[in-house]
Design an enzyme around this catalytic site. Sequence first.
Site, PDB file in Angstrom:
ATOM      1  CB  SER A 149       6.282   0.952  -0.881  1.00  0.00           C
ATOM      2  OG  SER A 149       6.046   1.966   0.251  1.00  0.00           O
TER       3      SER A 149
ATOM      4  CG  HIS B 199       4.485   0.451   4.036  1.00  0.00           C
ATOM      5  ND1 HIS B 199       5.579   0.189   4.724  1.00  0.00           N
ATOM      6  CD2 HIS B 199       4.711   0.839   3.003  1.00  0.00           C
ATOM      7  CE1 HIS B 199       6.726   0.284   4.016  1.00  0.00           C
ATOM      8  NE2 HIS B 199       6.112   0.533   2.825  1.00  0.00           N
TER       9      HIS B 199
ATOM     10  CG  ASP C 147       5.180  -0.775   8.133  1.00  0.00           C
ATOM     11  OD1 ASP C 147       4.351   0.227   8.125  1.00  0.00           O
ATOM     12  OD2 ASP C 147       5.783  -1.274   7.315  1.00  0.00           O
TER      13      ASP C 147
END
Length: 256
Positions: free
Chosen positions: A14, A201, A198
């Site tokens: 991601s 990321h 967070d």
Amino acid sequence: MAAVQDIIMCFGDSITQGAWEDGGFGKTLSHVYSRKLDVLNRGLSGYNTEWAIPVFEQCFPKQHEQKHVSKVRILTFWFGANDACIKPSPQHVPLSKYVANLRHLVDLVRSPQSAYYSPDTKIILINAPPVNTHQRAADLESRNPPLKLDRLFETTKQYAEAVVTLGSELEVPVVDIWSALWKGAGEDEAALSKFSPDGLHLNAKGYTVLYDALLDCIEKNIPELHPDRLRYVFVPWAEINWTDPRPSLVKRDTQG
């Protein structure tokens, strides 16, 4: 699409997938390589190396296919953030298996015995960024239903260090983003929040650190493919032969 420009392929999880968001390194990388190399995002949110291998085998051209498609000149492998999840997460991959999987991905491209052998492709490994467990725990606890902490600072550090060791062994350059961000945070876990929204990321500041480190890695290890040393595939407009343009509007080698 015709194979006009060669490619930088970014393969990862991601953190690679999100690199094309506002502030991500992918947009900046695409800009500096504009008209020179196309930057291809193959980021897969949530994936670990175990799941990535069969996907890579579908994304990367086999030897007999390579003459028909654009060459992958630079290939980044950026995995580890999910592999380093702790049990019982289904994303968890044991450290030894994680290293073996990365080695396998490299061998798929570099081994002459591989169906995917591509001697023109230069590989760069990127390790996972440090986890801010304070942020990560708060993020997971805020969900409905609340979730338990799934990553540990020291565990992710071990996975990041393993990439550096593997890169040295295989003589593959490594972007050590873990160390760069840790140093940038003054070696204070809580201060990592300036690089992450967070705890897992990256935000724009974190991606900027990665972009700078990646360009520095290219400069030191693959200088011939640094954007400043490549020319446009198609000539600048001022170099077009205005009286007879067609002969001057032919694809050319970016390395001259």
